[in-house]
Design a protein around this motif. Structure first.
Motif, PDB file in Angstrom:
ATOM      1  N   ASP A 102      50.440  29.394 -31.120  1.00 51.30           N
ATOM      2  CA  ASP A 102      49.254  28.676 -30.689  1.00 51.30           C
ATOM      3  C   ASP A 102      49.445  27.192 -30.973  1.00 51.30           C
ATOM      4  N   PRO A 103      48.850  26.330 -30.157  1.00 54.21           N
ATOM      5  CA  PRO A 103      49.039  24.878 -30.322  1.00 54.21           C
ATOM      6  C   PRO A 103      48.716  24.423 -31.743  1.00 54.21           C
ATOM      7  N   GLY A 104      49.650  23.675 -32.331  1.00 52.59           N
ATOM      8  CA  GLY A 104      49.416  23.096 -33.657  1.00 52.59           C
ATOM      9  C   GLY A 104      49.490  24.075 -34.808  1.00 52.59           C
ATOM     10  N   MET A 105      49.851  25.340 -34.540  1.00 57.70           N
ATOM     11  CA  MET A 105      49.835  26.341 -35.620  1.00 57.70           C
ATOM     12  C   MET A 105      51.188  26.997 -35.841  1.00 57.70           C
ATOM     13  N   GLY A 106      52.209  26.587 -35.142  1.00 59.06           N
ATOM     14  CA  GLY A 106      53.500  27.226 -35.332  1.00 59.06           C
ATOM     15  C   GLY A 106      53.464  28.660 -34.841  1.00 59.06           C
ATOM     16  N   LEU A 107      54.403  29.452 -35.293  1.00 54.95           N
ATOM     17  CA  LEU A 107      54.483  30.862 -34.924  1.00 54.95           C
ATOM     18  C   LEU A 107      53.961  31.721 -36.070  1.00 54.95           C
ATOM     19  N   ARG A 108      53.213  32.746 -35.724  1.00 59.88           N
ATOM     20  CA  ARG A 108      52.690  33.664 -36.725  1.00 59.88           C
ATOM     21  C   ARG A 108      53.122  35.081 -36.384  1.00 59.88           C
ATOM     22  N   LEU A 109      53.549  35.817 -37.406  1.00 59.24           N
ATOM     23  CA  LEU A 109      54.074  37.162 -37.223  1.00 59.24           C
ATOM     24  C   LEU A 109      52.947  38.161 -37.014  1.00 59.24           C
ATOM     25  N   ILE A 110      53.059  38.975 -35.957  1.00 60.98           N
ATOM     26  CA  ILE A 110      52.044  39.976 -35.639  1.00 60.98           C
ATOM     27  C   ILE A 110      52.435  41.335 -36.224  1.00 60.98           C
ATOM     28  N   HIS A 111      53.552  41.866 -35.769  1.00 56.82           N
ATOM     29  CA  HIS A 111      54.092  43.138 -36.251  1.00 56.82           C
ATOM     30  C   HIS A 111      55.611  43.047 -36.253  1.00 56.82           C
ATOM     31  N   TYR A 112      56.233  43.896 -37.038  1.00 54.96           N
ATOM     32  CA  TYR A 112      57.683  43.951 -37.025  1.00 54.96           C
ATOM     33  C   TYR A 112      58.151  45.382 -37.261  1.00 54.96           C
ATOM     34  N   SER A 113      59.445  45.600 -36.989  1.00 56.32           N
ATOM     35  CA  SER A 113      60.038  46.926 -37.146  1.00 56.32           C
ATOM     36  C   SER A 113      61.467  46.767 -37.661  1.00 56.32           C
ATOM     37  N   VAL A 114      61.821  47.596 -38.630  1.00 57.94           N
ATOM     38  CA  VAL A 114      63.174  47.524 -39.187  1.00 57.94           C
ATOM     39  C   VAL A 114      64.068  48.637 -38.651  1.00 57.94           C
ATOM     40  N   GLY A 115      63.545  49.421 -37.710  1.00 57.91           N
ATOM     41  CA  GLY A 115      64.346  50.460 -37.091  1.00 57.91           C
ATOM     42  C   GLY A 115      63.453  51.411 -36.325  1.00 57.91           C
ATOM     43  N   ALA A 116      64.055  52.268 -35.521  1.00 62.68           N
ATOM     44  CA  ALA A 116      63.295  53.225 -34.722  1.00 62.68           C
ATOM     45  C   ALA A 116      62.409  54.074 -35.629  1.00 62.68           C
ATOM     46  N   GLY A 117      61.141  54.178 -35.243  1.00 61.25           N
ATOM     47  CA  GLY A 117      60.183  54.967 -35.987  1.00 61.25           C
ATOM     48  C   GLY A 117      59.525  54.266 -37.150  1.00 61.25           C
TER      49      GLY A 117
END
Lengths: 112, 113
Positions: B38-53
């Motif tokens: 978003d403008p002026g806010m950099g990138l923010r992490l929503i979700h992540y995954s370290v492998g299938a499942g």
């Protein structure tokens, strides 16, 4: 909570100038720090990654330094070119986990 | 080797609609993630995954769902779109842990009216 700040938000320089972009972070217990480049409408491209045990990394005309104790990193660009015009973002990783914390970036314009 | 591919590049939704942003990588990376910018806010992490499942929440997970049924794909679902979800979304992947660099997709620009 870790906060990453990049000042200035925008910078305009004439071609050929050497320049420094700044990144500061509030918690010095970082795992590594990364610098990215983002062109308008594009994704991010990784430029340099500095592990917490390192003081600097170099790639071509780019040199990134890291001072954990003061919570600062700088990206030095030598002999700037119009093609260097982009937004530069720094990001810190607090541990070997998977969450990068980004600054809001410095928008660089190199004028011909 | 296409890297990280995101579709669609642009999308306009009405409030309350649902949709899925697709992300695929062909580098056999274990780690995949979704960010919003978003403008002026950099990138923010929503979700992540370290492998299938395996998935986990990032900094701003509310209103988003993810799943990881294969190593290659990591779709992001908006269950009931809100104007606050208007943003540019980036998918990124890497091999191994945080010592390795992230490879980003080109982004998906979402507008919610």
């Amino acid at each position: 909570k870790q906060e990453v700040t990049q000042i200035p938000a925008a910078l305009s320089v004439p071609e050929g100038e050497n320049l420094v972009l700044n990144c500061s972070f509030t918690d010095s217990a970082i795992y590594n720090l990364q610098w990215f480049r983002q062109d308008p409408g594009k994704g991010l491209t990784s430029l340099l990654l500095i592990q917490s045990s390192q003081r600097e990394q170099t790639s071509g005309r780019l040199n990134a330094s890291l001072d954990k104790s003061s919570g600062r990193s700088t990206l030095y660009i030598a002999a700037s070119q119009p093609g260097d015009s982009a937004t530069y973002l720094c990001a810190v990783l607090m541990d070997s986990s998977y969450k990068l914390i980004f600054g809001s970036g410095t928008r660089l314009l190199v004028r011909p | 080797n296409a890297g990280v591919t995101q579709t669609p590049k642009f999308q306009v939704l009405k409030t309350g609609q649902s949709m899925t942003l697709q992300c695929a990588q062909d580098m056999n990376h274990e780690y995949m993630s979704w960010y919003r910018q978003d403008p002026g806010m950099g990138l923010r992490l929503i979700h992540y995954s370290v492998g299938a499942g395996i998935t986990d929440q990032g900094e701003v997970p509310n209103g988003y769902n993810v799943s990881r049924s294969t190593t290659e794909d990591f779709p992001l679902r908006l269950l009931s779109a809100a104007p606050s979800q208007t943003s540019v979304y980036f998918c990124a992947s890497r091999v191994g842990d945080g010592a390795n660099v992230l490879t980003f997709g080109a982004g998906s620009r979402l507008t919610v009216l």
